[in-house]
Design an enzyme around this catalytic site. Sequence first.
Site, PDB file in Angstrom:
ATOM      1  N   SER A 142       0.833  -1.201   0.000  1.00 42.72           N
ATOM      2  CA  SER A 142       0.000   0.000   0.000  1.00 42.72           C
ATOM      3  C   SER A 142       0.866   1.249   0.000  1.00 42.72           C
ATOM      4  O   SER A 142       1.966   1.258   0.559  1.00 42.72           O
ATOM      5  CB  SER A 142      -0.892   0.006   1.247  1.00 42.72           C
ATOM      6  OG  SER A 142      -1.512   1.263   1.426  1.00 42.72           O
ATOM      7  N   TYR A 167      -2.263  -0.238  10.002  1.00 43.88           N
ATOM      8  CA  TYR A 167      -2.466  -0.792   8.660  1.00 43.88           C
ATOM      9  C   TYR A 167      -1.197  -0.651   7.838  1.00 43.88           C
ATOM     10  O   TYR A 167      -0.722  -1.609   7.219  1.00 43.88           O
ATOM     11  CB  TYR A 167      -3.634  -0.078   7.970  1.00 43.88           C
ATOM     12  CG  TYR A 167      -3.748  -0.415   6.501  1.00 43.88           C
ATOM     13  CD1 TYR A 167      -4.099  -1.696   6.092  1.00 43.88           C
ATOM     14  CD2 TYR A 167      -3.503   0.544   5.524  1.00 43.88           C
ATOM     15  CE1 TYR A 167      -4.202  -2.016   4.740  1.00 43.88           C
ATOM     16  CE2 TYR A 167      -3.607   0.233   4.178  1.00 43.88           C
ATOM     17  CZ  TYR A 167      -3.960  -1.047   3.789  1.00 43.88           C
ATOM     18  OH  TYR A 167      -4.048  -1.361   2.460  1.00 43.88           O
TER      19      TYR A 167
END
Length: 350
Positions: A142, A167
Site C-alpha cells: 500500500s 495498517y
Amino acid sequence: MKYLVTGTAGFIGFHVAKQLLERGDEVIGLDIINDYYDINLKHARLANMGIQRDKVKNGEMVQSESFSGYRFIQLDLSHKDPLVALFAQEKFDVVIHLAAQAGVRYSLTNPEVYIESNIVAFLNILESCRFHPVKHLVYASSSSVYGANEKMPFSTSDSVDHPISLYAASKKSNELMAHTYSHLFKIPTTGLRFFTVYGPWGRPDMALFLFTEAILKGEAIQVFNYGNMKRDFTYIDDIVMGVIKVADRPASPNTDFDKLNPDPGSSTVPYKVYNIGNSSPVLLMDYIHAVEKGLGMEAKMNMLPLQPGDVPASHAEVSDLVRDTGYKPDTPIDQGVKSFTDWYLDYYKK
C-alpha cells in the site's frame, strides 16, 4: 497458468480474477467473506463471476457457472492447515495475494484484526509457497507505507520506516517478510504499493462510495483536512493491468544491487517492490467535483481536520514499473469517476 487469487470477493481481487479468466487462465479464488463491509456486495461480485451465494460453504470448492476455469473457496487464511492442503492439492503456478484487512481508520479501533488478517495470514501464504513452490508470489502492499514521508513523488527507493497507522505497519511488515522468504527459500516475490484505488464495484468504506451515497441522499459529505489533500487516485482497470503485467514477470535479483547503498525496492534475491499509481495527484476538491459532475448533483460539505493516520498527499513514482513492464496507469479522473457513478446508479437502481 493456474493462479490462486486471494480476496476475490473483494474489490481488486474480483477484477483481477475476471481479467485472468477472460484471457484464458485457470483461477482459484479465495475469500473469507467477512463483514467488514456489506457482504451482499461481496456476494454480488461473486455472483457476477458465476459463484452463487447458496453454493458457498466454508472450506468447500465451488465451480463457477460462468467460467469453466474458475473455482472459488471460502477460507480463513489465518488457519494454516487448510491453506497448505489447498496448495498441495492444486499446485499453483502463481499466487496473487490481495486478501487483507483494509482501512487506515479502522485500524485505529480494531488493531488485533490487522495482525491476524495481514500478518498471520501472510505468513501462512509464505509458508504454503515455501513447501509447495510457485513461480511467483505477488502481493498487495500500500502507498500507506510511505507514512510520514514528505518527499514527492514517493519512490520505492525511499526509506519507509515511519508508518503512521497499524495498517501501514502491517503492509511494511509484509514486504519485510516477503524479502526474508525470497532470501531463505528463493521464492520470487513482488509487492505492489497501490495508490487510492477507485472504480466500479469499489469498497463502501472508500471516499468515492461515501461521497456518492451521501450526495444522492442530500446529506453532507465529510471533507477532511478542509479539502487541502491531494491523492494519486488510480482507476481499477489500471491497477488490474499493472498487477497482471507484474505477475507475468517473476521477480529476479538486481544484478546492480549495491550493498553499501542498498535500494529498498530491490535486492540481491528475487524480490521487488513497485508503486502502481496514476502518477498525477488530484486535489480532493477536484475529485469531489468529478463526483458532482457524474451524478449531476451538487455536494453539501462538512469541512473537517485531518484524520489520525491519514496523510495530506500521495504521489507515485512509477518509472521502474514503466521500464520493466512497459505499462503506465493513465485513466483520467473524470472518466474513471463517471464509470463508478454510472455503475453505482445501475447497481443500486437510483
